[in-house]
Write an enzyme that holds these catalytic residues in place. Sequence first.
Site, PDB file in Angstrom:
ATOM      1  CG  HIS A  27      -1.886  -1.211   1.404  1.00 41.81           C
ATOM      2  ND1 HIS A  27      -2.846  -1.481   0.071  1.00 41.81           N
ATOM      3  CD2 HIS A  27      -2.191  -2.040   2.184  1.00 41.81           C
ATOM      4  CE1 HIS A  27      -3.394  -2.505   0.547  1.00 41.81           C
ATOM      5  NE2 HIS A  27      -3.241  -2.811   1.628  1.00 41.81           N
ATOM      6  CG  ASP A  39      -5.533  -5.950  -0.067  1.00 40.02           C
ATOM      7  OD1 ASP A  39      -5.540  -6.871   0.535  1.00 40.02           O
ATOM      8  OD2 ASP A  39      -5.667  -4.795   0.371  1.00 40.02           O
TER       9      ASP A  39
END
Length: 450
Positions: A277, A328
Site C-alpha cells: 500500500h 488484496d
Amino acid sequence: MPMRWLAEYAWLPDHAEPTPDVLVETDGGRISAVTPLPVGGPTAGVEVLGDAVRLPGLTLPGLANAHSHAFHRALRGRTQGGRGDFWTWRDVMYEVAGRLDPDSYLALARAAYAEMAQAGITCVGEFHYLHHGPDGTPYDDPNAMSAALVEAAAHAGVRLTLLDACYLTSAVDGAPLVGPQRRFGDGDALRWAERAGAFTPEDDHVRVGAAIHSVRAVPAEQLATVAGWADRHGVPLHVHLSEQPAENDACRAVHGCTPTRLLADHGVLGRHTTAVHATHPTSADVTLLGESRTGVCLCPTTERDLADGIGPARRMAEAGSPLSLGSDSHAVVDLFEEARAVELDERLRTRRRGHFTPAELLTAATVAGHAALGWGDAGQLAVGMRADLVTVRLDSARTAGVPPVGAFFAATAADVTQVVVDGRVVVRDGRHLTVDVPVELRATVEEVIG
C-alpha cells in the site's frame, strides 16, 4: 515435454511495445527459445512451424499477484454498498475470518486461486495470518491453515509464495488481540519464527516467505526478530505500511515517528522487503523506501474500495522503489485493471496524464511482482525463464481495434483466453481446465457466509 507456441503478438523484455509473429519454444517448464519471425514471413506455413500451437492475440509473461488475502474473496459484493471506512469494513472481515477452518479455507482458496489463474495470474503472494483455531488454540498441526493454502494453489495450478505473517497485538500501543484476532497470534515473534520455520513444504510450486502484518500488529522491539528470520532464510519480507492515516497518527503518538521510519530504524527495509500500500507516506518516507530499494506493492482496486486514498506511485518509483501489484481483498481480480489504475489514479491525484508507460505497467504486473515474491526466474518471455504464457484476445468488444500496446488500457481479465504455467496449460478458451470456478466460488462462499 517440448512445446512450440506461435504468438500473433508477444511482449518481449525491454521492448516498448509487443512484437508480431514470435515463436516461443518451451521444454521442462522453461523457455528454451524465443524467435521473432521475419516481417512478412511464412507464419502460416506448416512446413516451417510444424506443430506450433497458435496463440491468436497478445501473449504476455505470467502475471504476478503480489498481495492476496484469499479469504477476503467471500466479502465481494457484501460490503461495497454500505457507508463507513476501512475500520467498519474490517469488522465484517473479522466475522468471516472467525468462521474458517482448514477444510473450508482449502475450498475457498482453491476457488479464489483458480479465479486468479483464469485472469492470467500464474503466481500469487498470500499474506497469511489465519494461523490457529478461532479462539487462538493451535490446530494439532500448527500449520494446518498454511498447508491448506499450499494444496489450494496446487489444485488451481498456480505458484504460491506463502508470506507467513507475524501478528501479535491489535494496536500500536501493544493492546492484546481480542475476538477473531486471537487466531492470528503466536504470542511473540520467537514463537512465530518457531512455527513458521517448522513449515517446510517440498512442493515445487511453493515458497515460504515472511510478513510483518503492520506496525499495529508487531511491537517495535520484535520487528528485528521477524526481519532477521527472513534475512537468515533468504526469503521475501512483506509488510502493510501506512494504509491509513490513523496508523501514521498512532505510530507518531507512541514512537514519535512514522511507520516507515520505525521500520527503517529496526532493520526491516531493504531490497528483499515489499511495503504493501504505502498510501500515506511523507516525503521523507518516500526517500527512505527508495534509498533502501524497498519495493512497493500497490493494490488500487482495494485501496479505492476501502476509501484508503491514492498513494504517490510515481514519486515512489522515481525514488527507487520497484512497483508491483496485488488484488488484496479481491473486490476485483484483474491485474489489467490494477495496472491501468496505477496510471489513472495518478491522473486523479495530479490532474495530469502520462505518468507510466505501458511497458512500465507490464513490468509491475509481471517481472517486478515475481521478484517481490522470490521468483526471480519468472515474469519475462526470455530463454531460461519459467514457461508462463498468458494470451489475451485482441478481438473482443473491449479490445477490438485497439493496438496491442494498448492492452493494459483496454483489456480485462475476461479477455484472457489461455494460461500456461511452468509449461502446463491451466486455462484454455477462457476456462480453467480442472476447477469449475463459478460453481466452486458460489458453493464455498455460501458455506463460509452461512
